[in-house]
Design a protein around this motif. Structure first.
Motif, PDB file in Angstrom:
ATOM      1  N   GLU A 154      -6.265  14.121  11.187  1.00  0.00           N
ATOM      2  CA  GLU A 154      -5.558  13.987  12.109  1.00  0.00           C
ATOM      3  C   GLU A 154      -3.892  13.961  11.419  1.00  0.00           C
ATOM      4  N   LEU A 155      -3.710  13.911  10.513  1.00  0.00           N
ATOM      5  CA  LEU A 155      -3.125  13.476   9.543  1.00  0.00           C
ATOM      6  C   LEU A 155      -2.102  14.726   8.584  1.00  0.00           C
ATOM      7  N   THR A 156      -3.885  15.656   7.794  1.00  0.00           N
ATOM      8  CA  THR A 156      -3.396  16.887   7.699  1.00  0.00           C
ATOM      9  C   THR A 156      -3.189  17.394   9.101  1.00  0.00           C
ATOM     10  N   GLN A 157      -3.408  17.426  10.151  1.00  0.00           N
ATOM     11  CA  GLN A 157      -3.272  18.535  10.643  1.00  0.00           C
ATOM     12  C   GLN A 157      -1.974  18.696  11.777  1.00  0.00           C
ATOM     13  N   LEU A 158      -1.298  17.026  11.411  1.00  0.00           N
ATOM     14  CA  LEU A 158       0.321  16.913  11.797  1.00  0.00           C
ATOM     15  C   LEU A 158       0.714  17.322  10.411  1.00  0.00           C
ATOM     16  N   SER A 159       1.149  17.163   9.201  1.00  0.00           N
ATOM     17  CA  SER A 159       1.682  17.507   8.201  1.00  0.00           C
ATOM     18  C   SER A 159       2.175  18.858   8.113  1.00  0.00           C
ATOM     19  N   ALA A 160       1.294  19.835   8.575  1.00  0.00           N
ATOM     20  CA  ALA A 160       1.171  21.426   9.036  1.00  0.00           C
ATOM     21  C   ALA A 160       1.963  21.716   9.832  1.00  0.00           C
ATOM     22  N   ALA A 161       1.703  20.880  11.324  1.00  0.00           N
ATOM     23  CA  ALA A 161       3.041  21.713  12.102  1.00  0.00           C
ATOM     24  C   ALA A 161       3.964  21.499  12.273  1.00  0.00           C
ATOM     25  N   ASN A 162       4.663  22.700  13.111  1.00  0.00           N
ATOM     26  CA  ASN A 162       6.335  23.116  13.351  1.00  0.00           C
ATOM     27  C   ASN A 162       6.817  22.167  13.568  1.00  0.00           C
ATOM     28  N   PHE A 163       6.902  21.096  14.063  1.00  0.00           N
ATOM     29  CA  PHE A 163       7.580  19.606  13.854  1.00  0.00           C
ATOM     30  C   PHE A 163       6.974  18.832  13.745  1.00  0.00           C
ATOM     31  N   SER A 164       6.491  18.563  12.600  1.00  0.00           N
ATOM     32  CA  SER A 164       6.579  17.925  11.854  1.00  0.00           C
ATOM     33  C   SER A 164       7.920  18.049  10.518  1.00  0.00           C
ATOM     34  N   PRO A 165       8.038  17.141  10.113  1.00  0.00           N
ATOM     35  CA  PRO A 165       9.698  17.148   8.991  1.00  0.00           C
ATOM     36  C   PRO A 165       8.923  17.743   7.504  1.00  0.00           C
ATOM     37  N   ASP A 166       9.557  18.364   6.750  1.00  0.00           N
ATOM     38  CA  ASP A 166       9.138  19.287   5.655  1.00  0.00           C
ATOM     39  C   ASP A 166       8.560  18.401   4.488  1.00  0.00           C
ATOM     40  N   THR A 167       9.913  17.349   4.404  1.00  0.00           N
ATOM     41  CA  THR A 167       9.415  16.661   2.951  1.00  0.00           C
ATOM     42  C   THR A 167       9.766  15.006   3.645  1.00  0.00           C
ATOM     43  N   ILE A 168       9.685  14.086   3.247  1.00  0.00           N
ATOM     44  CA  ILE A 168       9.499  12.619   3.388  1.00  0.00           C
ATOM     45  C   ILE A 168      10.044  12.143   2.010  1.00  0.00           C
ATOM     46  N   ARG A 169      10.890  11.323   1.826  1.00  0.00           N
ATOM     47  CA  ARG A 169      11.352  10.113   0.451  1.00  0.00           C
ATOM     48  C   ARG A 169      10.141   8.695  -0.250  1.00  0.00           C
ATOM     49  N   ILE A 170      10.483   9.208  -1.041  1.00  0.00           N
ATOM     50  CA  ILE A 170       9.664   7.787  -2.027  1.00  0.00           C
ATOM     51  C   ILE A 170      10.129   7.796  -3.233  1.00  0.00           C
ATOM     52  N   ASN A 171      10.499   6.970  -3.392  1.00  0.00           N
ATOM     53  CA  ASN A 171      10.359   6.183  -4.715  1.00  0.00           C
ATOM     54  C   ASN A 171       9.255   5.475  -5.481  1.00  0.00           C
ATOM     55  N   VAL A 172       9.827   5.878  -6.673  1.00  0.00           N
ATOM     56  CA  VAL A 172       8.150   5.856  -7.128  1.00  0.00           C
ATOM     57  C   VAL A 172       9.119   4.951  -8.611  1.00  0.00           C
ATOM     58  N   VAL A 173       8.891   3.598  -9.239  1.00  0.00           N
ATOM     59  CA  VAL A 173       9.044   3.067 -10.159  1.00  0.00           C
ATOM     60  C   VAL A 173       8.407   2.919 -11.153  1.00  0.00           C
ATOM     61  N   GLY A 174       8.756   2.060 -12.626  1.00  0.00           N
ATOM     62  CA  GLY A 174       7.867   1.418 -13.546  1.00  0.00           C
ATOM     63  C   GLY A 174       7.698   2.791 -14.085  1.00  0.00           C
ATOM     64  N   GLU A 175       5.989   2.632 -14.393  1.00  0.00           N
ATOM     65  CA  GLU A 175       5.832   2.989 -16.060  1.00  0.00           C
ATOM     66  C   GLU A 175       5.866   4.814 -15.627  1.00  0.00           C
ATOM     67  N   VAL A 176       6.354   5.258 -15.163  1.00  0.00           N
ATOM     68  CA  VAL A 176       5.781   6.580 -14.815  1.00  0.00           C
ATOM     69  C   VAL A 176       6.983   7.302 -15.873  1.00  0.00           C
ATOM     70  N   ARG A 177       6.444   8.914 -16.104  1.00  0.00           N
ATOM     71  CA  ARG A 177       7.371   9.515 -16.976  1.00  0.00           C
ATOM     72  C   ARG A 177       9.152   9.804 -16.249  1.00  0.00           C
ATOM     73  N   SER A 178       8.556   9.970 -14.911  1.00  0.00           N
ATOM     74  CA  SER A 178      10.510  10.516 -14.477  1.00  0.00           C
ATOM     75  C   SER A 178      10.423   9.831 -13.423  1.00  0.00           C
ATOM     76  N   PRO A 179      10.822   8.002 -13.463  1.00  0.00           N
ATOM     77  CA  PRO A 179      11.094   7.604 -12.115  1.00  0.00           C
ATOM     78  C   PRO A 179      12.391   8.072 -11.144  1.00  0.00           C
ATOM     79  N   GLY A 180      12.211   7.950 -10.193  1.00  0.00           N
ATOM     80  CA  GLY A 180      13.440   7.920  -9.076  1.00  0.00           C
ATOM     81  C   GLY A 180      12.658   8.585  -8.279  1.00  0.00           C
ATOM     82  N   VAL A 248       6.831   2.870  -4.300  1.00  0.00           N
ATOM     83  CA  VAL A 248       5.900   2.828  -5.379  1.00  0.00           C
ATOM     84  C   VAL A 248       5.735   2.385  -6.384  1.00  0.00           C
ATOM     85  N   VAL A 249       5.917   1.178  -7.311  1.00  0.00           N
ATOM     86  CA  VAL A 249       5.434   0.466  -7.905  1.00  0.00           C
ATOM     87  C   VAL A 249       4.349   0.317  -9.403  1.00  0.00           C
ATOM     88  N   VAL A 250       4.478   0.969 -10.437  1.00  0.00           N
ATOM     89  CA  VAL A 250       3.942   1.737 -11.359  1.00  0.00           C
ATOM     90  C   VAL A 250       4.166  -0.165 -13.068  1.00  0.00           C
TER      91      VAL A 250
END
Length: 284
Positions: A154-180, A248-250
């Motif tokens: 159901e989540l996959t179906q919702l994400s593909a619908a034209n009334f869902s937003p195109d993107t969401i914002r996630i903050n990834v910090v810690g030991e990743v190559r490009s944090p932010g 998300v904290v790595v």
């Protein structure tokens, strides 16, 4: 006849107040249907009335949107005959917690009593039933409730619908190559967000467990430690679906933590020893 020509406003009750015949109901009619109604209204008074109707400017339509949308609030539509999906798109799309099977629209009926429309937009996704995408009226109040539980499908179906937003914002910090902050599609799993941040820093990251910090609707914060397992695909326990503004904290691996601690201790010892050698060389 000149006295019957000109611009006439459609009132909020869906009627035209016409010369000679008075009020004619045109709400929810097409231009052709409205022309036939007006022609029939003038028939007792005029011989072979030639009626031509055009929309010179649509009257702004105001609706309220609340619940599981990105930007709840009041919206004005300048276009004629907007529908439910138009409204959801204008409000930034639904959230990943939206229950699109139980959408409600509160509106005032023709007798001025409040009525409730119960709609299921999942029928559009599953069978193309566009009857659920109703046209809106001025003053409509749209409410999108919160879903108690959604399956990965159901989540996959919702994400593909034209009334869902195109993107969401996630903050990834810690030991990743490009944090932010990374922009990812709705209902993106944890592992995919880490990849969007460049992936693990292989020499320093702790890859077995990741911290997920979520801001709840009531303002509280829910931290959890996720034993990440990307081989299982979407899984609430080991690779959960993310929500807008998740953090998300790595963390560091044990070896990286030891090296950092050892380096700090070694640097402190060096700072203490260096002045001693300097003092010793001065007194010689």
């Amino acid at each position: 006849m000149p006295e019957y020509n000109g611009e006439i406003q459609v009132w909020v009750d869906g009627t035209l107040n016409l010369p000679l015949v008075g009020k004619v109901k045109v709400e929810d009619l097409s231009l052709e249907e409205a022309r036939d109604w007006v022609t029939a209204a003038y028939a007792p008074y005029l011989r072979n009335p030639g009626i031509d109707l055009n929309i010179t400017a649509p009257r702004p339509l105001n609706v309220g949107i609340s619940g599981e949308v990105r930007r709840p609030g009041s919206y004005a539509f300048a276009t004629s005959l907007p529908n439910l999906i138009n409204a959801l798109q204008l409000a930034g799309g639904i959230t990943e917690r939206a229950n699109i099977k139980a959408i409600q629209i509160q509106r005032r009926g023709s007798d001025h009593r409040q009525i409730t429309l119960n709609l299921d937009l999942s029928q559009i996704i599953q069978s193309g039933d566009t009857s659920q995408n109703v046209s809106l009226r001025d003053g409509d109040a749209i409410y999108i409730p919160t879903a108690s539980n959604l399956t990965p499908a159901e989540l996959t179906q919702l994400s593909a619908a034209n009334f869902s937003p195109d993107t969401i914002r996630i903050n990834v910090v810690g030991e990743v190559r490009s944090p932010g902050v990374v922009q990812v599609p709705p209902n993106t799993p944890l592992a995919q967000a880490i990849m969007a941040a460049g992936g693990f820093n292989q020499t320093r990251a702790k890859t077995t467990t990741v911290d997920l910090i979520r801001l709840n609707l009531d303002g509280s914060v829910s931290p959890r430690s996720v034993p990440l397992d990307i081989d299982q695909g979407i899984n609430e326990a080991t690779n959960p679906v993310l929500r807008n503004n998740d953090l998300v904290v790595v963390g560091r691996s044990d070896l990286a933590s030891f090296n950092d601690s050892f380096g700090s201790i070694f640097g402190t010892i060096t700072n203490l020893v260096n002045p001693f050698f300097l003092f010793n060389s001065l007194i010689k």
